[in-house]
Scaffold this motif. Sequence first.
Motif, PDB file in Angstrom:
ATOM      1  N   ALA A 134       0.836  -1.208   0.000  1.00  0.00           N
ATOM      2  CA  ALA A 134       0.000   0.000   0.000  1.00  0.00           C
ATOM      3  C   ALA A 134       0.866   1.251   0.000  1.00  0.00           C
ATOM      4  N   ASP A 135       0.476   2.234  -0.793  1.00  0.00           N
ATOM      5  CA  ASP A 135       1.245   3.469  -0.925  1.00  0.00           C
ATOM      6  C   ASP A 135       1.362   4.259   0.374  1.00  0.00           C
ATOM      7  N   ASP A 136       0.444   4.061   1.313  1.00  0.00           N
ATOM      8  CA  ASP A 136       0.529   4.809   2.561  1.00  0.00           C
ATOM      9  C   ASP A 136       1.489   4.157   3.574  1.00  0.00           C
ATOM     10  N   THR A 137       2.172   3.090   3.155  1.00  0.00           N
ATOM     11  CA  THR A 137       3.181   2.449   3.998  1.00  0.00           C
ATOM     12  C   THR A 137       4.484   3.214   3.853  1.00  0.00           C
ATOM     13  N   GLY A 138       4.954   3.779   4.952  1.00  0.00           N
ATOM     14  CA  GLY A 138       6.187   4.563   4.902  1.00  0.00           C
ATOM     15  C   GLY A 138       7.442   3.732   5.059  1.00  0.00           C
ATOM     16  N   VAL A 139       7.444   2.802   6.012  1.00  0.00           N
ATOM     17  CA  VAL A 139       8.632   1.993   6.273  1.00  0.00           C
ATOM     18  C   VAL A 139       8.244   0.518   6.165  1.00  0.00           C
ATOM     19  N   LEU A 140       8.881  -0.167   5.240  1.00  0.00           N
ATOM     20  CA  LEU A 140       8.615  -1.580   4.973  1.00  0.00           C
ATOM     21  C   LEU A 140       9.844  -2.398   5.297  1.00  0.00           C
ATOM     22  N   VAL A 141       9.645  -3.518   5.979  1.00  0.00           N
ATOM     23  CA  VAL A 141      10.702  -4.505   6.159  1.00  0.00           C
ATOM     24  C   VAL A 141      10.401  -5.660   5.229  1.00  0.00           C
ATOM     25  N   LEU A 142      11.379  -6.005   4.408  1.00  0.00           N
ATOM     26  CA  LEU A 142      11.307  -7.180   3.537  1.00  0.00           C
ATOM     27  C   LEU A 142      12.344  -8.156   4.055  1.00  0.00           C
ATOM     28  N   LEU A 143      11.914  -9.343   4.448  1.00  0.00           N
ATOM     29  CA  LEU A 143      12.812 -10.313   5.061  1.00  0.00           C
ATOM     30  C   LEU A 143      12.746 -11.618   4.293  1.00  0.00           C
ATOM     31  N   GLY A 144      13.875 -11.995   3.698  1.00  0.00           N
ATOM     32  CA  GLY A 144      13.879 -13.194   2.875  1.00  0.00           C
ATOM     33  C   GLY A 144      15.220 -13.898   2.883  1.00  0.00           C
ATOM     34  N   HIS A 145      15.557 -14.463   1.728  1.00  0.00           N
ATOM     35  CA  HIS A 145      16.670 -15.390   1.590  1.00  0.00           C
ATOM     36  C   HIS A 145      17.671 -14.893   0.545  1.00  0.00           C
ATOM     37  N   ASN A 146      18.870 -15.398   0.664  1.00  0.00           N
ATOM     38  CA  ASN A 146      19.863 -15.155  -0.384  1.00  0.00           C
ATOM     39  C   ASN A 146      19.786 -16.275  -1.404  1.00  0.00           C
ATOM     40  N   PRO A 147      20.146 -15.999  -2.643  1.00  0.00           N
ATOM     41  CA  PRO A 147      20.789 -14.779  -3.116  1.00  0.00           C
ATOM     42  C   PRO A 147      19.816 -13.632  -3.428  1.00  0.00           C
ATOM     43  N   THR A 148      18.528 -13.862  -3.283  1.00  0.00           N
ATOM     44  CA  THR A 148      17.535 -12.854  -3.668  1.00  0.00           C
ATOM     45  C   THR A 148      17.720 -11.524  -2.948  1.00  0.00           C
ATOM     46  N   MET A 149      17.890 -11.548  -1.628  1.00  0.00           N
ATOM     47  CA  MET A 149      17.987 -10.280  -0.892  1.00  0.00           C
ATOM     48  C   MET A 149      19.217  -9.482  -1.327  1.00  0.00           C
ATOM     49  N   ALA A 150      20.346 -10.155  -1.540  1.00  0.00           N
ATOM     50  CA  ALA A 150      21.561  -9.461  -1.987  1.00  0.00           C
ATOM     51  C   ALA A 150      21.371  -8.883  -3.380  1.00  0.00           C
ATOM     52  N   TYR A 151      20.815  -9.664  -4.286  1.00  0.00           N
ATOM     53  CA  TYR A 151      20.584  -9.172  -5.653  1.00  0.00           C
ATOM     54  C   TYR A 151      19.617  -7.997  -5.653  1.00  0.00           C
ATOM     55  N   LEU A 152      18.553  -8.105  -4.873  1.00  0.00           N
ATOM     56  CA  LEU A 152      17.565  -7.037  -4.833  1.00  0.00           C
ATOM     57  C   LEU A 152      18.180  -5.751  -4.286  1.00  0.00           C
ATOM     58  N   ALA A 153      18.976  -5.854  -3.234  1.00  0.00           N
ATOM     59  CA  ALA A 153      19.627  -4.660  -2.681  1.00  0.00           C
ATOM     60  C   ALA A 153      20.529  -4.003  -3.726  1.00  0.00           C
ATOM     61  N   GLN A 154      21.264  -4.796  -4.467  1.00  0.00           N
ATOM     62  CA  GLN A 154      22.137  -4.246  -5.512  1.00  0.00           C
ATOM     63  C   GLN A 154      21.312  -3.616  -6.629  1.00  0.00           C
ATOM     64  N   MET A 155      20.209  -4.269  -6.992  1.00  0.00           N
ATOM     65  CA  MET A 155      19.338  -3.745  -8.059  1.00  0.00           C
ATOM     66  C   MET A 155      18.742  -2.395  -7.690  1.00  0.00           C
ATOM     67  N   LEU A 156      18.271  -2.268  -6.462  1.00  0.00           N
ATOM     68  CA  LEU A 156      17.567  -1.059  -6.039  1.00  0.00           C
ATOM     69  C   LEU A 156      18.487   0.146  -5.910  1.00  0.00           C
ATOM     70  N   ASP A 157      19.733  -0.081  -5.533  1.00  0.00           N
ATOM     71  CA  ASP A 157      20.663   1.006  -5.238  1.00  0.00           C
ATOM     72  C   ASP A 157      20.884   1.906  -6.452  1.00  0.00           C
ATOM     73  N   ASP A 158      20.680   3.224  -6.244  1.00  0.00           N
ATOM     74  CA  ASP A 158      20.869   4.190  -7.330  1.00  0.00           C
ATOM     75  C   ASP A 158      22.283   4.756  -7.385  1.00  0.00           C
ATOM     76  N   GLY A 159      23.139   4.350  -6.449  1.00  0.00           N
ATOM     77  CA  GLY A 159      24.520   4.812  -6.446  1.00  0.00           C
ATOM     78  C   GLY A 159      24.727   6.165  -5.805  1.00  0.00           C
ATOM     79  N   ASP A 160      23.649   6.836  -5.364  1.00  0.00           N
ATOM     80  CA  ASP A 160      23.758   8.171  -4.787  1.00  0.00           C
ATOM     81  C   ASP A 160      23.640   8.177  -3.267  1.00  0.00           C
TER      82      ASP A 160
END
Length: 163
Positions: free
Chosen positions: A90-116
């Motif tokens: 939901a768009d009104d969710t300000g802080v979300l915790v996503l808790l899962g497994h590797n390698p998915t969590m590591a790949y997702l963190a790298q994917m999301l990062d904008d480098g800034d």
Amino acid sequence: MRHAKAEQVGPTDHQRALTPRGLEDAAAAGRWLAAEGIVAQAALVSAATRTRETWGALSDAAGWSLEAAFDEGLYAAGPETALDLVRAVADDTGVLVLLGHNPTMAYLAQMLDDGDGDPEALAAMAASGYPTSALSVFEVDAPWADLGVATARLTAFHVGRGA
């Protein structure tokens, strides 16, 4: 976040429980989140035993009373599927915790990062190999539905390790 340290074997992979060290590491991660002033408004957690137990120790130590949504699909999800699950929050969710497994969590963190984001956090995340109890904190300036590759700023990286 990646789940905490789990037993090497269980009745099934899905049923592997946390080790005593894993329980303490998850609690240490929760204490760190509380110290950082991070308060979850929603949690999407894999339905596997080790992620459920990680959530319990993490949320208790953080002082959160939030009920997590346990998702069977997140157990075997790849990064794109995990991202799709986040996009449905939901768009009104300000802080979300996503808790899962590797390698998915590591790949997702790298994917999301904008480098800034925080350069020290980025370097630590890149060098870590994303071990158990690793968590990445991102800022997102768009609705969850618009989350995609390089659309989030990494503000912190931490690996929960108990005493």
